[in-house]
Design a protein around this motif. Structure first.
Motif, mmCIF file in Angstrom:
data_model
loop_
_atom_site.group_PDB
_atom_site.id
_atom_site.type_symbol
_atom_site.label_atom_id
_atom_site.label_comp_id
_atom_site.label_asym_id
_atom_site.label_seq_id
_atom_site.Cartn_x
_atom_site.Cartn_y
_atom_site.Cartn_z
ATOM 1 N N LEU A 175 43.305 10.391 -14.612
ATOM 2 C CA LEU A 175 43.361 8.997 -14.403
ATOM 3 C C LEU A 175 42.724 7.883 -15.576
ATOM 4 C CD1 LEU A 175 40.531 8.106 -11.563
ATOM 5 C CD2 LEU A 175 40.746 10.218 -12.629
ATOM 6 N N ARG A 176 43.026 6.739 -15.399
ATOM 7 C CA ARG A 176 42.637 5.992 -16.431
ATOM 8 C C ARG A 176 41.340 4.993 -15.629
ATOM 9 N NH1 ARG A 176 47.634 4.776 -15.550
ATOM 10 N NH2 ARG A 176 47.039 2.782 -14.639
ATOM 11 N N LEU A 177 40.338 4.993 -16.536
ATOM 12 C CA LEU A 177 39.286 4.270 -16.155
ATOM 13 C C LEU A 177 39.247 3.013 -16.640
ATOM 14 C CD1 LEU A 177 36.349 6.887 -16.538
ATOM 15 C CD2 LEU A 177 37.975 6.563 -14.785
ATOM 16 N N LEU A 178 38.345 2.023 -16.127
ATOM 17 C CA LEU A 178 38.231 0.583 -16.586
ATOM 18 C C LEU A 178 37.142 0.037 -17.378
ATOM 19 C CD1 LEU A 178 39.381 -2.305 -15.402
ATOM 20 C CD2 LEU A 178 37.398 -2.228 -14.028
ATOM 21 N N PRO A 179 37.597 -0.341 -18.514
ATOM 22 C CA PRO A 179 36.419 -0.673 -19.710
ATOM 23 C C PRO A 179 35.396 -1.691 -19.184
ATOM 24 C CG PRO A 179 38.521 -1.588 -20.313
ATOM 25 C CD PRO A 179 38.844 -1.095 -19.112
ATOM 26 N N ILE A 180 34.099 -1.399 -19.162
ATOM 27 C CA ILE A 180 33.150 -2.484 -18.948
ATOM 28 C C ILE A 180 32.231 -2.751 -20.058
ATOM 29 C CG2 ILE A 180 33.284 -2.222 -16.277
ATOM 30 C CD1 ILE A 180 31.083 -0.341 -16.635
ATOM 31 N N GLU A 181 31.573 -3.861 -20.013
ATOM 32 C CA GLU A 181 30.667 -4.203 -21.118
ATOM 33 C C GLU A 181 29.315 -3.915 -20.626
ATOM 34 O OE1 GLU A 181 31.163 -8.088 -22.940
ATOM 35 O OE2 GLU A 181 33.546 -7.591 -23.324
ATOM 36 N N THR A 182 28.990 -4.187 -19.458
ATOM 37 C CA THR A 182 27.669 -3.967 -18.865
ATOM 38 C C THR A 182 27.702 -3.078 -17.755
ATOM 39 O OG1 THR A 182 27.413 -5.894 -17.721
ATOM 40 C CG2 THR A 182 27.117 -6.251 -19.963
ATOM 41 N N SER A 183 26.507 -2.676 -16.955
ATOM 42 C CA SER A 183 26.611 -2.083 -15.678
ATOM 43 C C SER A 183 26.100 -3.194 -14.608
ATOM 44 C CB SER A 183 25.667 -0.790 -15.544
ATOM 45 O OG SER A 183 24.315 -1.487 -16.200
ATOM 46 N N LEU A 238 28.893 -8.834 -21.585
ATOM 47 C CA LEU A 238 27.601 -8.799 -22.379
ATOM 48 C C LEU A 238 26.732 -9.906 -22.377
ATOM 49 C CD1 LEU A 238 27.849 -6.522 -25.591
ATOM 50 C CD2 LEU A 238 26.059 -6.597 -23.799
ATOM 51 N N GLY A 239 27.923 -11.150 -22.461
ATOM 52 C CA GLY A 239 27.276 -12.746 -22.874
ATOM 53 C C GLY A 239 26.752 -13.027 -21.552
ATOM 54 N N ASP A 240 27.263 -12.563 -20.380
ATOM 55 C CA ASP A 240 26.532 -13.012 -19.121
ATOM 56 C C ASP A 240 25.296 -12.404 -18.686
ATOM 57 O OD1 ASP A 240 29.066 -14.114 -18.328
ATOM 58 O OD2 ASP A 240 29.689 -12.058 -17.751
ATOM 59 N N VAL A 241 24.674 -11.372 -19.230
ATOM 60 C CA VAL A 241 23.335 -11.035 -19.314
ATOM 61 C C VAL A 241 22.544 -11.046 -20.170
ATOM 62 C CG1 VAL A 241 24.299 -9.253 -17.233
ATOM 63 C CG2 VAL A 241 24.265 -8.460 -19.851
ATOM 64 N N GLU A 242 22.920 -11.824 -21.076
ATOM 65 C CA GLU A 242 21.877 -12.120 -22.371
ATOM 66 C C GLU A 242 20.906 -12.920 -21.854
ATOM 67 O OE1 GLU A 242 24.922 -11.968 -26.039
ATOM 68 O OE2 GLU A 242 24.286 -13.637 -25.278
ATOM 69 N N LEU A 267 24.251 -1.177 -20.363
ATOM 70 C CA LEU A 267 24.988 -0.132 -19.552
ATOM 71 C C LEU A 267 24.129 1.028 -18.853
ATOM 72 C CD1 LEU A 267 27.867 0.505 -22.220
ATOM 73 C CD2 LEU A 267 28.275 -0.350 -20.121
ATOM 74 N N GLN A 268 23.044 0.564 -18.667
ATOM 75 C CA GLN A 268 22.171 1.514 -17.937
ATOM 76 C C GLN A 268 22.510 1.632 -16.360
ATOM 77 O OE1 GLN A 268 18.166 0.475 -17.297
ATOM 78 N NE2 GLN A 268 17.571 2.115 -16.355
ATOM 79 N N PHE A 269 22.505 3.052 -15.884
ATOM 80 C CA PHE A 269 23.006 3.190 -14.697
ATOM 81 C C PHE A 269 22.311 4.544 -14.122
ATOM 82 C CE2 PHE A 269 26.169 5.056 -11.504
ATOM 83 C CZ PHE A 269 26.042 4.166 -10.665
ATOM 84 N N SER A 270 21.496 4.397 -13.267
ATOM 85 C CA SER A 270 20.786 5.507 -12.748
ATOM 86 C C SER A 270 20.150 5.061 -11.404
ATOM 87 C CB SER A 270 19.808 5.894 -13.538
ATOM 88 O OG SER A 270 18.881 4.810 -13.902
ATOM 89 N N PRO A 271 21.492 5.038 -10.194
ATOM 90 C CA PRO A 271 21.082 4.682 -9.042
ATOM 91 C C PRO A 271 20.140 5.566 -8.423
ATOM 92 C CG PRO A 271 23.481 5.564 -9.452
ATOM 93 C CD PRO A 271 22.961 5.511 -10.570
ATOM 94 N N ARG A 272 19.631 5.018 -7.732
ATOM 95 C CA ARG A 272 18.564 6.220 -6.489
ATOM 96 C C ARG A 272 18.621 5.950 -5.166
ATOM 97 N NH1 ARG A 272 15.154 4.767 -10.961
ATOM 98 N NH2 ARG A 272 14.071 2.770 -9.795
ATOM 99 N N GLN A 273 18.360 7.022 -4.422
ATOM 100 C CA GLN A 273 18.202 6.763 -3.214
ATOM 101 C C GLN A 273 16.724 6.455 -2.697
ATOM 102 O OE1 GLN A 273 20.289 10.167 -0.749
ATOM 103 N NE2 GLN A 273 18.376 10.343 0.290
ATOM 104 N N ILE A 274 16.672 5.270 -1.994
ATOM 105 C CA ILE A 274 15.248 4.944 -1.664
ATOM 106 C C ILE A 274 14.665 5.445 -0.348
ATOM 107 C CG2 ILE A 274 15.291 2.846 -3.124
ATOM 108 C CD1 ILE A 274 15.758 1.106 -0.628
ATOM 109 N N ALA A 275 15.470 5.928 0.506
ATOM 110 C CA ALA A 275 14.976 6.466 1.671
ATOM 111 C C ALA A 275 16.105 7.500 2.256
ATOM 112 C CB ALA A 275 14.766 5.358 2.598
ATOM 113 N N SER A 276 15.722 8.219 3.278
ATOM 114 C CA SER A 276 16.613 8.808 4.088
ATOM 115 C C SER A 276 16.094 8.821 5.566
ATOM 116 C CB SER A 276 16.736 10.164 3.459
ATOM 117 O OG SER A 276 16.009 10.991 3.559
ATOM 118 N N VAL A 277 17.440 9.036 6.259
ATOM 119 C CA VAL A 277 16.910 9.235 7.792
ATOM 120 C C VAL A 277 16.668 10.870 7.987
ATOM 121 C CG1 VAL A 277 17.714 8.986 10.174
ATOM 122 C CG2 VAL A 277 18.317 7.299 8.378
#
Ligand SMILES: Cc1cc2nc3c(=O)[nH]c(=O)nc-3n(C[C@H](O)[C@H](O)[C@H](O)COP(=O)(O)OP(=O)(O)OC[C@H]3O[C@@H](n4cnc5c(N)ncnc54)[C@H](O)[C@@H]3O)c2cc1C
Length: 476
Positions: A175-183, A238-242, A267-277
């Motif tokens: 598959l083809r991924l989508l380019p992004i400048e930021t996360s 990038l310009g949006d998050v300066e 481009l930092q990406f480290s999602p976390r689970q904050i709780a669980s049932v």
């Protein structure tokens, strides 16, 4: 093992194999074939109903087949095994500046499951469904592995997208991924005071955004029936998050909502689970009273007029993933999701469904409305141009089955359909009326799998495969 879908209802017992790679998988299938047992691939079990289970058969858990096979960092072309999850993919690709072109509302789905359901995201009106990003795949059919690409093997390609695992096991896909400048995401949020206001805001301006969704309060009544919160946005440049002021909407966009400095590592990406049932409550806390209170607070929390913020990818696309095992909240009887699409012009059907849910005081906790763009070529793919509403409903609602049957009738009359990845209850004749290209799909499947090796409970229920006895058990 007893298996269910995400809705935790209608379990059935199967032998579950978790092959560690393709050779192992082929051996599992050879053994099942020799024993005359039906086979079905399963991903992360995020389909709600009975799509990823096969009572009395061998269910192949694909999550052990999750390697990346080839990657071109210049073009964003990826070939990976089908058990790779979107979660793992994003953790690896986002820091390199690539995003999955279509993601459902949870990251915890496999690429194989995403193709088999031809999943959609909040960008269907712009980018279509998941298969749009897929160039080719390897399908393990009853006759052995087969390379399938959209140009040279179109009928098998399109029958497998949305084919719910019934054409064979997808081993890997390109598959083809989508380019992004930021996360980060630039997000605009606004309230709509009723359903008409919501629909007209979406109709007028959805084309201005790559992603769009409305959360709908299905318990609101009278003049506020269908009041909603619209959330629309796109990947931040990038310009949006300066670290600067952005006063376009009178708001200061310096920091993400969570207070982190978006400009520091774009481009930092480290999602976390904050709780669980931790366990399944004997009685579900999701009642008309508690859901109504939640809906009130959620609606009030949203800005009265459009507000622009910067958010992270996980908060925007996958907010539910912050809480593990949240499906347990529905208690021992589980829940279903009713998701349908009707063409533009059939807004009255959407209204009638919301009116009925509100009138019957159904604790419809998570209801979302989206606008789909044109359908793709896959005969069983769910998205078609129009409005789609998805509502989670506890199975304990009195008279739920009869109410959903009535909804089905309205949906069929309007030329719409329900989504197989969410379904566990629709009748075969209603399904046939909803998917007029079913015959075309059946003939491809019958040629691929004349002896009916690939079977699911959903396939038996809807007459997509030869009927065999389902071995049922008690709820887990
Ligand atoms: C919280 C939540 C939000 C969701 N949001 C959305 C959404 O926004 N849009 C949307 O479209 N869907 C959504 N879904 C549904 C989900 O995206 C689909 O059900 C998806 O198919 C689940 O993938 P999975 O890997 O868990 O597959 P499973 O649920 O395990 O299997 C689904 C189907 O795929 C088949 N399959 C799995 N792997 C393979 C393979 N390797 N080869 C062949 N067939 C295979 C199975 O046989 C089965 O028929 C959501 C689900 C949840 C729980």
């Amino acid at each position: 093992m007893l298996l269910t879908g995400w809705g935790r209802s209608a379990p059935s017992r199967a032998e579950v194999a978790r092959p560690a790679g393709t050779d192992d998988l082929m051996a599992v299938i050879a053994r099942a074939t020799a024993a005359g047992l039906p086979v079905l691939a399963r991903g992360l079990g995020r389909s709600y109903g009975d799509a990823a289970q096969s009572g009395g058969g061998v269910v192949v858990d694909m999550t052990g087949c999750s390697e990346t096979i080839a990657w071109d960092a210049g073009s964003g072309r990826l070939r990976a095994q089908a058990g790779l999850s979107i979660d793992s993919l994003l953790r690896w690709s986002v820091p390199q500046g690539w995003f999955v072109p279509v993601t459902p509302g949870t990251r915890h789905v496999t690429l194989g499951g995403a193709l088999a359901a031809d999943v959609h995201g909040k960008n269907h009106h712009r980018d279509g469904a998941f298969v749009g990003a897929v160039e080719s795949f390897t399908l393990l059919t009853a006759a052995g592995p087969r390379t399938v690409d959209r140009e040279h093997d179109p009928s098998v390609f399109w029958a497998t997208a949305g084919g719910m695992g019934l054409t064979g096991v997808v081993l890997d896909l390109a598959l083809r991924l989508l380019p992004i400048e930021t996360s980060s995401m630039i997000v605009e949020t606004e309230r709509a005071h009723d359903l008409d206001a919501c629909m007209s805001a979406m109709t007028d301006r959805d084309e201005d955004y790559r992603y769009s969704v409305a959360w709908v309060d299905c318990l609101a009544r009278g003049a506020t029936l269908g009041r909603s919160v619209l959330t629309r946005g796109d990947h931040a440049r990038l310009g949006d998050v300066e670290d600067r002021s952005d006063r376009q909407f009178g708001q200061l966009v310096r920091r993400r909502r969570d207070g982190s400095d978006a400009a520091r590592d774009p481009l930092q990406f480290s999602p976390r689970q904050i709780a669980s049932v931790p366990f399944t409550p004997v009685v579900s806390p999701l009642t008309a009273l508690t859901v109504s209170a939640f809906n009130e607070a959620w609606y009030r929390r949203a800005p009265r007029s459009r507000r622009r913020t910067v958010e992270g990818i996980s908060g925007f696309f996958h907010p539910l993933d912050a809480v593990g095992d949240w499906n347990r909240l529905y208690g021992p009887h589980g829940f279903t999701q009713y998701q349908f699409v009707v063409p533009f012009g059939a807004e009255d059907v959407v209204r009638a469904v919301i009116e009925a849910l509100s009138r019957e005081r159904c604790p419809a906790f998570l209801a979302v409305l989206k606008r789909f763009g044109p359908a793709d070529e896959a005969p069983l793919s769910f998205p078609a141009e129009g409005w789609t509403l998805a509502v989670d409903l506890p199975l304990t609602v009195p008279g739920l089955g009869a109410m959903l049957d009535r909804f089905d009738e309205r949906v069929v009359e309007a030329g719409g359909r329900v989504y197989l990845a969410k379904d566990g209850r629709i009748r075969a004749d209603v399904f046939e009326a909803m998917y007029p290209r079913l015959g075309e799909w059946r003939s491809v499947r019958e040629a691929l799998d004349p002896d009916g090796l690939f079977v699911s409970d959903l396939g038996r229920r809807l007459g997509l495969v030869g009927r065999q006895q389902v071995v049922s058990g008690s709820a887990p």
